[in-house]
Scaffold this motif. Structure first.
Motif, PDB file in Angstrom:
ATOM      1  N   ARG A 191     -79.714   4.937 -34.402  1.00 39.27           N
ATOM      2  CA  ARG A 191     -80.030   6.360 -34.286  1.00 39.27           C
ATOM      3  C   ARG A 191     -80.700   6.679 -32.955  1.00 39.27           C
ATOM      4  N   ARG A 192     -81.517   5.756 -32.447  1.00 40.66           N
ATOM      5  CA  ARG A 192     -82.090   5.984 -31.125  1.00 40.66           C
ATOM      6  C   ARG A 192     -80.996   5.951 -30.060  1.00 40.66           C
ATOM      7  N   ALA A 193     -80.054   5.022 -30.173  1.00 38.09           N
ATOM      8  CA  ALA A 193     -78.957   4.947 -29.203  1.00 38.09           C
ATOM      9  C   ALA A 193     -78.106   6.215 -29.248  1.00 38.09           C
ATOM     10  N   MET A 194     -77.919   6.785 -30.430  1.00 39.42           N
ATOM     11  CA  MET A 194     -77.160   8.024 -30.537  1.00 39.42           C
ATOM     12  C   MET A 194     -77.947   9.194 -29.960  1.00 39.42           C
TER      13      MET A 194
ATOM     14  N   ILE B  28     -75.875   7.108 -25.907  1.00 37.63           N
ATOM     15  CA  ILE B  28     -75.206   5.850 -25.582  1.00 37.63           C
ATOM     16  C   ILE B  28     -74.051   5.601 -26.554  1.00 37.63           C
ATOM     17  N   ILE B  29     -74.275   5.898 -27.821  1.00 35.31           N
ATOM     18  CA  ILE B  29     -73.247   5.784 -28.856  1.00 35.31           C
ATOM     19  C   ILE B  29     -72.898   7.184 -29.328  1.00 35.31           C
ATOM     20  N   ASP B  30     -71.596   7.465 -29.430  1.00 37.15           N
ATOM     21  CA  ASP B  30     -71.154   8.801 -29.824  1.00 37.15           C
ATOM     22  C   ASP B  30     -70.923   8.927 -31.326  1.00 37.15           C
ATOM     23  N   GLU B  31     -70.353   7.890 -31.939  1.00 38.25           N
ATOM     24  CA  GLU B  31     -70.046   7.946 -33.367  1.00 38.25           C
ATOM     25  C   GLU B  31     -70.433   6.626 -34.010  1.00 38.25           C
ATOM     26  N   TRP B  32     -70.894   6.723 -35.256  1.00 38.09           N
ATOM     27  CA  TRP B  32     -71.196   5.525 -36.044  1.00 38.09           C
ATOM     28  C   TRP B  32     -70.367   5.589 -37.309  1.00 38.09           C
ATOM     29  N   HIS B  33     -69.442   4.642 -37.446  1.00 45.37           N
ATOM     30  CA  HIS B  33     -68.564   4.570 -38.604  1.00 45.37           C
ATOM     31  C   HIS B  33     -69.085   3.485 -39.535  1.00 45.37           C
TER      32      HIS B  33
END
Length: 430
Positions: free
Chosen positions: A24-27, A31-36
């Protein structure tokens, strides 16, 4: 810019809560756009936690039982966009009659007929329970399109009568059913038809694999491979649910390296508690002999670290004692042509053309089978460190709670200054 998609095979709540904070911090940082989140849970408790914690459901395998997707009322229709070839199942449960369940089958019988039936609660979550007595049925040849997402609208009139529309065609209206207090809506596929809800576009979303399959992970790779056009520009990260440390400061560098070096098939992070990585970490002098001897696992698989909780604990304790400092490898990038554990890896979306994996050993396929076929190496990237809690053989008779607590403390130190509180308080280990 190409999107960055993190894929995690979930999920054990006690193992995954720390990872959730890092991601969640990376989002938040972009840095990260989507988490599947691929729900391959094995307990009802873990499934309930994943369902509460991680966004709307996007995809369900054909054997997945009903999942909640929303509600319908006289004031607000239920609308969704469903990609499915046949056998779309929708259930309405009246808010004022929670023991009644009405099932609408759209495009059943090989996309030739639709039906409505009342089903008892004990049969609600059995996706292959057989046909029950229909209260209504009608021919609906070709009602579902395989070439597009199907528009589905359920509405209630002033009297609570439900009407169902699919792709702007009225399937039926049932005045004998009264949902004046509204109803909850659940959906599933069935009889060999996977279901994707295309309007579930949140950054964090759930994908539910068929339950009780041995080595189920092929389902995720197959899903992405069959949608190559949608994902060909993405950079994919895949991590285990028990990654308990992630170096946020170096994550973007890892992604940029992956993006800029397409000749590698997969690239691994520098993983703590990974047999191949531990061998190279020690060869570089990053792990002193007093922590243990970490040999190169034969063929890159198994080995004494993989088998031993005691050796894993010593390695974790050493890493924690270093405050999460990178255990550098002999070089910034180590080319590799044998098997390695895929605790945290990256691949390019364009390579999904090679990733329609059969059911079986995905680790062997991604690090040996496909790279050998393509004559492309894999690699380990030294500068980006993650820590992997445990392998299955290490867990026999081992209580990881003290390590989980220690990694939680490290996470809080790294992510949250002293005057901040985590958005999600993790429960005390143990």
């Amino acid at each position: 810019m190409t999107p960055v998609i993190l894929v995690t095979f979930a999920g054990r709540q006690k193992r995954m809560e720390i990872l959730t904070q890092y991601v969640r911090r990376a989002m938040d940082l972009g840095i990260i756009d989507e988490w599947h989140i691929w729900d391959f849970t094995r307990s009802a408790e873990d499934h309930a936690w994943v369902s509460r914690e991680f966004g709307p459901v996007r995809y369900m395998g054909a054997k997945v039982p009903y999942q909640p997707v929303g509600s319908v009322s006289r004031q607000a229709s239920f609308r969704t966009s469903a990609r499915i070839r046949h056998d779309l199942h929708i259930t309405l449960t009246p808010h004022d009659r929670p023991n009644e369940h009405y099932e609408f089958v759209v495009g059943g019988w090989k996309n030739t007929h639709s039906a409505m039936r009342k089903i008892p609660r004990e049969k609600l979550h059995n996706p292959e329970r057989g046909d029950d007595t229909n209260l209504w049925s009608a021919p609906t040849p070709g009602v579902l399109s395989p070439g597009r997402a199907n528009d589905v609208v359920l509405s209630l009139d002033a009297a609570g009568t439900p009407t169902l529309h699919v792709n702007n065609v009225t399937i039926g209206s049932w005045p004998e059913l009264a949902f004046s207090a509204g109803a909850s809506v659940q959906m599933r596929g069935g009889w060999g038809a996977d279901l994707e809800l295309c309007d579930a576009g949140a950054a964090t979303r759930r994908y539910i694999g068929n339950p009780n399959e041995q080595m189920p992970y092929w389902q995720a790779y197959d899903y992405y491979a069959t949608q190559l056009a949608a994902f060909s520009d993405a950079v994919f990260l895949k991590c285990d649910d028990d990654i308990v440390y992630l170096d946020i400061d170096e994550l973007d560098g890892f992604i940029q390296f992956r993006r800029n070096n397409p000749h590698y098939f997969v690239v691994s992070a520098n993983v703590v508690n990974n047999g191949v990585c531990a061998y190279f970490q020690q060869a570089a002098g990053s792990i002193p002999p007093g922590v243990g001897h970490f040999e190169l696992p034969p063929g890159g698989f198994g080995g004494s670290l993989w088998e031993s909780a005691e050796r894993a604990v010593k390695l974790h304790d050493f890493f924690l004692g270093q405050g999460g400092r990178t255990l550098a490898l002999p070089a910034r990038v180590v080319d590799w042509t044998e098997r390695q554990s895929i605790n945290f890896i990256a691949w390019l979306g364009r390579d999904l053309v090679h990733m329609a994996l059969p059911q079986g050993d995905d680790e062997h396929a991604l690090t040996i089978g496909v790279p050998t076929l393509l004559q492309r190496p894999t690699a380990i990237y030294s500068d980006f460190t993650v820590s992997h809690l445990s392998f299955g053989p290490q867990e026999r008779g081992w209580d990881p709670s003290p390590l989980v607590a220690a990694y939680e403390a490290l996470m809080r130190e790294r992510l949250f200054p002293a005057d901040e509180k985590p958005q999600l308080a993790l429960r005390a280990a143990g």
